[in-house]
Design an enzyme around this catalytic site. Structure first.
Site, mmCIF file in Angstrom:
data_model
loop_
_atom_site.group_PDB
_atom_site.id
_atom_site.type_symbol
_atom_site.label_atom_id
_atom_site.label_comp_id
_atom_site.label_asym_id
_atom_site.label_seq_id
_atom_site.Cartn_x
_atom_site.Cartn_y
_atom_site.Cartn_z
ATOM 1 N N TYR A 107 -6.544 1.767 -10.262
ATOM 2 C CA TYR A 107 -5.468 1.747 -8.904
ATOM 3 C C TYR A 107 -3.771 1.950 -9.593
ATOM 4 C CZ TYR A 107 -2.708 -1.744 -6.720
ATOM 5 O OH TYR A 107 -1.716 -2.476 -5.632
ATOM 6 N N GLU A 195 1.306 2.197 -2.785
ATOM 7 C CA GLU A 195 0.267 2.445 -3.852
ATOM 8 C C GLU A 195 -0.388 2.955 -3.420
ATOM 9 O OE1 GLU A 195 -2.531 -2.048 -3.184
ATOM 10 O OE2 GLU A 195 -3.745 -0.123 -2.045
#
Ligand code: GDP
Ligand code: MN
Length: 387
Positions: A107, A195
């Site tokens: 992530y 992101e």
């Protein structure tokens, strides 16, 4: 403003980030055609929401025929993810993209850091669809690397992230370069979020952005006319979109009391006091300092287009804006529109007596409130009466 995954990947690609190849398709036939370029491909629903994988919005296809079959089901379906709410989002296009063999999922994101008045890189070696669960059960696995907006992103920030991911050598270099691309995109396009989840280590041993999400700061959009074409109005709440056209600060909520307030602070306080008296606001709405008749009318229209609204609470503090001017706008808008739900009005501030006089002498049925608490109580009662 939000954009689709495929648009976010195009942007990231333009900034030099490694993204998979892919094409957009709006019909099963187009999907089949695009899939013919790959042995195996992934069909991904393009909606402004995460959590698609778990909801059936990300599917592997081993042949063009299978891709077509998947698209037949996916295009037109209402995808309900944990982020869309129960009403879901209708899928009108899919991304057909190369299927990648994944070694590891990370992530990685860049977002604003209010506390340190800067930017922060958020990283976790445990990326993928379980990241929200990780945030709850093992928050220590999600690490923040603050970046000063004065000095900007530097390789040493990337080195810290590489350590979190356990990457060395050439992969560390790839990561440092990727973060540099993400940071430039974040700053140059006034993003509020960039992101990548998951960022993957492929079987061939490279980093690749398998998913991408880019959000922009609405207050900075005027500086980026080039971003306007990325907007997909169909993905937005129609009431919020209409409000944005009138420069109204509007957020749609689940309750049944419509709120029309001047000033964001007063609007927040209004929602609080409605709840204190046992009611639920249908929206947040700040009409701002210049509540002209046109804007008040647009605000009314938006409130009334919400079938849940059973009463409207108008809470105005006349400062620079005078109460009589606001009252005139209110009365004109209300009488032109023939509002059928009870209207509770609380006016205070400059020229309040003149304002109340205008309301009293109008033929619009308005419930006057003495103060904010009185208004909230009356609005809650009125909403119950109609319901
Ligand atoms: P999201 O659920 O909306 O965040 O959609 P993602 O694009 O992140 O996809 C969900 C999951 O599907 C990812 O975390 C991956 O595990 C998997 N996935 C997506 N594309 C591929 C691919 O090309 N290869 C493999 N092996 N998995 C993929
Ligand atoms: Mn994802």
């Amino acid at each position: 403003m939000k954009i689709h995954e495929y648009q976010a990947k195009e942007l990231l690609g333009a900034y030099g980030a490694p993204v998979p190849t892919g094409e957009i398709a709006t019909t099963p036939a187009e999907t089949k055609e695009a899939a013919a370029k790959y042995d195996t491909c992934v069909i991904k629903a393009q909606v402004h929401s995460g959590g698609r994988g778990k909801a059936g919005g990300v599917k592997l296809a081993h042949s063009p025929e299978e891709a077509e079959e998947i698209a037949q089901k996916m295009i037109g379906m209402t995808l309900v993810t944990h982020q869309t709410g129960p009403q879901g989002k209708v899928v009108s296009k899919v991304l057909v993209t190369e299927a990648v063999e994944v070694e590891k999922e990370f992530y990685l994101s860049i977002t604003g850091d209010n506390e340190r008045a800067g930017v922060v890189i958020v990283a976790s070696a445990d990326g993928g669809t379980e990241i929200e669960e990780t945030a709850k059960t093992a928050p220590e696995k999600i690490v923040q690397v603050p970046v000063s907006v004065i000095t900007g992103y530097r390789a040493f920030h990337g080195e810290q992230v590489a350590e979190i991911f356990g990457l060395e050598g050439a992969l560390k270099k790839e990561l440092i370069a990727l973060l540099s691309s993400m940071y430039r995109l974040y700053v140059e396009k006034d993003c509020s979020l960039v992101e990548i989840n998951p960022l993957v280590l492929t079987r061939e041993g490279h980093l690749l952005c398998l998913d991408a999400k880019v959000n922009f700061d609405d207050n900075a959009l005027y500086r980026h006319p080039e971003l306007a074409e990325l907007r997909d109005v169909a993905e937005e709440d129609p009431k919020e979109y209409r409000a944005s056209q009138f420069d109204l600060n509007y957020i749609s909520l689940d309750g049944n009391i419509g709120c029309l307030v001047n000033g964001a602070g007063l609007a927040m306080a209004t929602m609080d006091i409605i709840q204190k008296f046992g009611g639920q606001p249908a929206n947040f709405l700040d009409v701002g300092g210049s509540a002209t008749k046109e804007r008040v009318k647009a605000a009314f229209e938006i409130l009334l287009s919400d079938p849940n609204v059973k009463a409207i609470f108008i809470n105005i503090f006349g400062g620079i804006m005078k109460c009589d001017v606001i009252a005139e706008g209110l009365v004109a808008a209300a009488s032109e529109m023939g509002i059928k739900v009870p209207l509770v009005v609380r006016l205070e501030g400059t020229n309040v007596d003149k304002g109340k006089e205008i309301i009293k002498n109008s033929d619009v049925a308005i419930i006057s409130a003495e103060d904010m608490a009185d208004g909230a109580r009356k609005a809650v009662e009125a909403a119950k009466g109609v319901a």
